[in-house]
Design a protein around this motif. Structure first.
Motif, mmCIF file in Angstrom:
data_model
loop_
_atom_site.group_PDB
_atom_site.id
_atom_site.type_symbol
_atom_site.label_atom_id
_atom_site.label_comp_id
_atom_site.label_asym_id
_atom_site.label_seq_id
_atom_site.Cartn_x
_atom_site.Cartn_y
_atom_site.Cartn_z
ATOM 1 N N VAL A 112 0.853 -1.121 -0.157
ATOM 2 C CA VAL A 112 0.214 -0.112 0.004
ATOM 3 C C VAL A 112 0.780 1.341 -0.167
ATOM 4 C CG1 VAL A 112 -1.788 1.273 1.215
ATOM 5 C CG2 VAL A 112 -1.715 -1.078 1.160
ATOM 6 N N PRO A 113 0.816 1.957 -1.251
ATOM 7 C CA PRO A 113 1.738 3.084 -1.036
ATOM 8 C C PRO A 113 1.316 4.187 -0.093
ATOM 9 C CG PRO A 113 0.325 3.105 -3.058
ATOM 10 C CD PRO A 113 -0.150 1.913 -2.258
ATOM 11 N N LYS A 114 2.128 5.312 0.121
ATOM 12 C CA LYS A 114 1.796 6.364 1.312
ATOM 13 C C LYS A 114 0.680 7.155 0.587
ATOM 14 C CE LYS A 114 6.299 6.388 3.488
ATOM 15 N NZ LYS A 114 7.446 7.327 3.874
ATOM 16 N N PRO A 115 0.802 7.658 -0.538
ATOM 17 C CA PRO A 115 -0.356 8.424 -0.911
ATOM 18 C C PRO A 115 -1.656 7.694 -1.004
ATOM 19 C CG PRO A 115 1.273 8.648 -2.758
ATOM 20 C CD PRO A 115 1.550 7.265 -1.648
ATOM 21 N N GLU A 116 -1.890 6.651 -1.247
ATOM 22 C CA GLU A 116 -3.159 5.898 -0.992
ATOM 23 C C GLU A 116 -3.675 5.703 0.455
ATOM 24 O OE1 GLU A 116 -5.070 1.559 -2.514
ATOM 25 O OE2 GLU A 116 -3.136 1.991 -2.620
ATOM 26 N N ALA A 117 -2.387 5.458 1.286
ATOM 27 C CA ALA A 117 -2.865 5.249 2.704
ATOM 28 C C ALA A 117 -3.273 6.832 3.318
ATOM 29 C CB ALA A 117 -1.724 4.842 3.473
#
Length: 323
Positions: A298-303
């Motif tokens: 899970v990438p940081k922008p999506e999180a």
């Protein structure tokens, strides 16, 4: 076990009945299951209490139709075999005279009148009670007891979904009691114990309690939760703290946080804090969200986007995030 083996040898293995003895079929809940419940509660921080089987109370204006009373002289206190574990456990907690948070339980027998003939019937009950630092329990204490009952269902291999159905149970303060349903089966009640059961010399405190009918509990059809394989990819963990008014339940917030996106794999309460000031009493609850996917990181922008959606969902319920 040695005695059992010797009896089998003398009688002959071929002479033994292939079914369980009738008492075990009629009463499936036994000492081994009781010990499993006790162990689970002790691991959750509860201490066991044993209250008297016979209670002496002021003679009520209207006799309890369920209570099995003993014959006493006119004007003497009413003496009856307990029909519930709630009152004795609440008095045990309140008589401690402390303002610390306490967790206790009792597993014992009660006697109630049932059937057309009104005979006394023995029932095996489990009651768990909690009291916090505040004089009166709040929704957090009720939620904690519901979580405890859910954990006991899971430990016993009966992971049926729990439902609360509001009711008016005389054992609890008006407006606080609810039936506990495991699936479609009634297994007990939960609520706040009325001030009427407080002992005369004890502090005026109240207790949140849940009482479970063990025969109904163990009669539930086994239902196991399926184990989930952990993701092979790194997970993202985010902690969110909300200022929550009394009208917003932690359960509704957990449901809101869990449903914002599919990658939210779990939501847990990690801290509950109360702060009292001149403006009143404020409650802060910290939730931990775990974001994961079985096939990717899970990438940081999506999180960050999921966190924004989670904050919006809780603010729609009336909570305010602490930045």
């Amino acid at each position: 076990m040695t005695l059992v083996n010797e009896l089998v040898r003398l009688v002959g293995f071929g002479q033994l009945d292939r079914t369980l003895p009738r008492p075990l079929l009629d009463h499936p809940a036994g000492p081994l299951q009781d010990d499993a419940v006790r162990s689970a509660l002790r691991e959750m921080g509860f201490r066991e209490v044993i209250a008297p089987l016979i209670r002496s109370t002021p003679r009520p204006a209207v006799p309890d139709p369920l209570a099995v009373s003993l014959r006493t002289p006119s004007g003497a206190p009413c003496v009856a075999v307990r029909s519930s574990l709630v009152h004795g456990l609440a008095e045990s907690l309140i008589s401690q005279g402390t303002h610390e948070a306490l967790r206790v339980f009792e597993l014992g027998t009660v006697v109630v009148r049932e059937g057309a003939d009104g005979r006394g019937i023995e029932k095996r009950m489990l009651t768990a009670a909690v009291t916090g630092a505040e004089p009166a329990p709040d929704e957090d204490d009720i939620e904690a007891l519901v979580t405890v009952v859910g954990s006991l269902l899971a430990v016993s291999g009966r992971s049926h979904p729990l439902q609360l159905v509001p009711t008016d149970d005389a054992r609890f303060r008006a407006g606080t009691s609810a039936h506990l349903l495991a699936g479609d089966h009634h297994i007990g009640c939960v609520g706040v114990v009325s001030a009427a059961v407080h002992t005369s010399g004890a502090p005026r405190r109240e207790v949140a309690a849940a009482e479970i009918d063990l025969d109904q509990f163990f009669a539930l059809v086994p239902r196991y939760t399926r184990a989930e394989h952990p993701s092979r990819f790194p997970v993202a963990t985010r902690d969110l703290c909300f200022e929550t008014p009394d009208g917003v339940s932690p359960r509704s917030m957990i449901e809101a946080l869990s449903s914002v996106e599919a990658i939210v794999s779990s939501v847990d309460i990690v801290d509950v804090h109360h702060r009292t000031s001149a403006e009143g009493r404020t409650r802060f609850i910290t939730f931990r969200m775990v974001l994961s996917s079985p096939w990717r990181t899970v990438p940081k922008p999506e999180a960050a986007e999921v966190v924004s959606l989670a904050i919006a969902a809780c603010e729609n319920l009336g909570a305010t995030v602490r930045r």
